[in-house]
Design an enzyme around this catalytic site. Structure first.
Site, PDB file in Angstrom:
ATOM      1  N   GLU A 140       0.828  -1.208   0.000  1.00 16.69           N
ATOM      2  CA  GLU A 140       0.000   0.000   0.000  1.00 16.69           C
ATOM      3  C   GLU A 140       0.863   1.259   0.000  1.00 16.69           C
ATOM      4  O   GLU A 140       0.666   2.175  -0.804  1.00 16.69           O
ATOM      5  CB  GLU A 140      -0.918   0.003   1.222  1.00 16.69           C
ATOM      6  CG  GLU A 140      -1.808   1.244   1.325  1.00 16.69           C
ATOM      7  CD  GLU A 140      -2.789   1.332   0.184  1.00 16.69           C
ATOM      8  OE1 GLU A 140      -2.793   2.375  -0.504  1.00 16.69           O
ATOM      9  OE2 GLU A 140      -3.555   0.375  -0.019  1.00 16.69           O
ATOM     10  N   ASP A 147       1.172   4.023  -3.062  1.00 14.64           N
ATOM     11  CA  ASP A 147       0.795   5.422  -2.860  1.00 14.64           C
ATOM     12  C   ASP A 147       1.948   6.368  -3.168  1.00 14.64           C
ATOM     13  O   ASP A 147       1.766   7.391  -3.848  1.00 14.64           O
ATOM     14  CB  ASP A 147       0.334   5.636  -1.418  1.00 14.64           C
ATOM     15  CG  ASP A 147      -0.986   4.945  -1.104  1.00 14.64           C
ATOM     16  OD1 ASP A 147      -1.667   4.542  -2.060  1.00 14.64           O
ATOM     17  OD2 ASP A 147      -1.322   4.811   0.076  1.00 14.64           O
ATOM     18  N   SER A 193      -7.260   2.001  -3.824  1.00 18.66           N
ATOM     19  CA  SER A 193      -5.997   2.531  -3.327  1.00 18.66           C
ATOM     20  C   SER A 193      -5.152   3.074  -4.473  1.00 18.66           C
ATOM     21  O   SER A 193      -4.287   3.927  -4.259  1.00 18.66           O
ATOM     22  CB  SER A 193      -5.199   1.439  -2.603  1.00 18.66           C
ATOM     23  OG  SER A 193      -5.652   1.278  -1.294  1.00 18.66           O
TER      24      SER A 193
END
Length: 605
Positions: A300, A304, A521
């Site tokens: 994650e 990002d 995400s």
């Protein structure tokens, strides 16, 4: 802040006797839930010496005035548009009444907690204490238990109700951890590896195809999403950002998700060679570590930072890493139990004089696992960021209208049940995406774009529909056949998502390997990156940052978005909602056309 132990109780009792208001004062239930949310079960009594970090939220009587400022500074047609407030100005509007500070301090002192035992937020609207379970149970007239999650096996220490002396009720909004069972997971669909992502349209990997802006896009973008693909798809190929104008992009990380710098540099080498060797500012909150071992790399956090910073380089970047304790292990009698992450992050960023102009977050959980009082308080914190000129952007979730399951293996095996004691079938909105003061980003796939089947969307059960989206949502609801999903959703609630971007087949570097990842995400940092570019353009033109986006998006901004009209977001044994012309609860108003958006934002004051 020192730890109060059970040995302090005799002193606390003596002190309580000296403080008349609380002597013999009857406790009254402050907050309760019908039971642990679906999936959690009571495992054992909580150890009396287990330490809880309790956060006490004090009322903000001037919040309505702050909210009024938010609407004014965010409305492009208002004379106060862009007149964002300073840290000092917002703190004055967040501060509790002086009487509240006195009464709560007196109550804490009656339990042996002196000023040196307290941590106060910058605006004095939160008080944090560390106490053992035994003392917390006395203070809150409750009993804590260890609850375990049937699917994940994780354990937390919680209760289903707590009480306070009646005189305190008007001086305390909430105390957590008590009734909060939210897990605030990352929205990467449990990491969609290459063999799990929604199948792409069969397309040649060479040559070009027509993108949503009418321009030619590499055909390979139908199979793999890269930084170059996103700039092509969303019409920003020729835009170059500045490294020196003060613009900054923020990314948040929670749950021990670490962004690996070796992976980032490898990503830059592959997808944005000009950025190779550059870095970002790492900010540790609540004891988080900057763990750079390959084995600790977080998919994650890597996703990002790689796409957020890769799209916007050389804009300055900030990665906020908010620490949380590992899952509580009742067998090892772990000393401390973690609180949820948002209050720690909010408390930190709101105490800073300067902030990134845009911040992306890809975490959340079912709204009903978050107590309404807590959701409201965190949502209000997002409003404070907005009035300070920050665009706060969240992914909309990966479960469609609920659990993402149209046809479960067995009838009635879906997860979409209410937690109000009635156990009725309901769609499951996501928080904080359902907060009316944030911009929520759903997902698309393929070129031409259609809705991703996992794109979270629906209607809040906590927050009423804000006025800025009345026309758009009413128009959508009018297209539904009478009785559609009657009783499954709250048609008068805040509707989300607001916008969307590509959300599947993102090529990331993870532990030195190239992998494809999917989920909203992917969408949140992508949309945030394009917002950051718009802020860059405005700052270069001597204008303020965009701040809270939604009044702009729903009034004129949607005219510069690519409308997504195909696809749906199934879940809860239904096909979910459909994407259609205009706004819809699958893709919002659609995906960005940067050049068109740039023209609009540069024309605003």
């Amino acid at each position: 802040m020192k730890l109060i132990t059970l040995l302090s109780l005799p002193f606390a009792a003596a002190l309580a006797g000296a403080l008349v208001p609380f002597k013999g004062c009857q406790h009254k239930v402050k907050e309760s839930i019908h039971g642990a949310p679906h999936g959690w079960y009571k495992h054992a009594p909580a150890p009396k010496h287990h330490v809880l970090e309790l956060k006490i939220a004090l009322p903000q009587p001037k919040f309505p005035e702050l909210e009024l400022h938010l609407w004014e500074v965010s409305d492009p047609t208002h004379s106060h548009y862009g007149a964002h407030l300073s840290k000092q100005e917002t703190e004055a509007l967040m501060a509790p009444h002086p009487e509240t500070l006195d009464v709560v301090s007196e109550w804490l002192a009656s339990h042996g907690l002196t000023e040196e035992d307290l941590i106060r937020s910058s605006a004095n609207d939160w008080v944090t204490i560390r106490v053992p379970v035994g003392l917390a149970e006395e203070m809150l007239d409750t009993t804590y238990h260890v609850y375990k999650h049937a699917k994940t096996g994780e354990s937390i220490v919680r209760t289903t109700r707590y009480s306070l002396p009646e005189i305190l009720h008007e001086h305390v909004d909430l105390i957590q951890p008590t009734t909060m069972f939210a897990r605030f997971k990352a929205f990467k669909s449990t990491l969609l590896w290459t063999n799990q992502v929604q199948p792409a349209v069969l397309s040649p990997s060479v040559g070009t195809i027509t993108g949503p802006a009418g321009n030619q896009v590499d055909a390979s973008c139908n199979n793999t999403i890269t930084v170059s693909c996103l700039r092509q798809l969303y019409n920003a190929v020729n835009y170059n950002t500045s490294a020196t104008n003060g613009n900054n992009l923020g990314i948040t990380g929670y749950l021990e998700e670490y962004a690996n710098n070796m992976d980032l540099q490898q990503f830059y080498q592959s997808q944005n060679p000009s950025a190779y060797g550059s870095n970002y500012t790492f900010v540790s909150i609540n004891g988080s570590k900057d763990n750079q071992s390959y084995t600790s790399a977080g998919v994650e956090a890597n996703l990002d930072t790689q796409f957020g910073f890769g799209l916007t380089w050389p804009t300055n970047g900030t990665f906020y890493s908010t620490g949380g304790e590992p899952p509580f292990d009742p067998d090892l009698l772990t000393e401390r139990d973690s609180n949820e992450p948002y209050s720690y992050w909010l408390e930190y960023v709101l105490s800073q004089d300067t902030l990134p102009q845009s911040i992306s977050t890809s975490y959340g959980d079912d709204e009903q696992t978050v107590p309404r009082s807590y959701a409201t308080r965190v949502c209000n914190g997002m409003a404070v960021l907005g009035v300070r000129g920050v665009s706060v952007i969240f992914s909309s979730g990966d479960g469609g209208v609920g659990d993402g399951d149209v046809y479960p293996a067995e009838p009635l095996m879906h997860q979409c049940y209410s937690n109000d004691g009635r156990n009725t079938t309901k769609f499951l909105p996501i928080f904080p995406a359902s907060c009316p003061y944030v911009t929520s980003v759903g997902g698309t796939v393929n070129v031409p774009e259609i809705a991703a089947n996992f794109s979270g969307g629906g209607f809040s059960n906590y927050f009423p529909r804000p006025s800025y989206q009345n026309a758009a949502v009413s128009a959508y609801l009018a297209t539904l056949a009478p009785g559609t999903y009657e009783g499954l959703y709250n048609s008068t609630g805040r509707a989300y998502p607001d916008v969307s971007t590509q959300a599947s087949n993102f090529e990331v570097i993870y532990q030195g390997q190239t992998e494809l990842v999917g989920g909203t995400s992917c969408a949140a940092p992508t949309f945030t990156a394009f917002v950051s570019m718009l802020n860059d353009a405005r700052i270069n033109a001597g204008k303020c940052a965009l701040g809270f986006l939604n009044p702009f998006l729903y009034s004129i901004g949607h005219m510069a978005l690519n409308d997504i009209t195909e696809g749906n977001n199934p879940g809860c044994q239904t096909e979910g909602f459909n994407a259609t012309i205009g706004w819809d609860p699958v893709t919002g108003y659609g995906t960005p056309n940067f050049e068109k958006l740039k023209v609009l934002v540069l024309a605003m004051p």
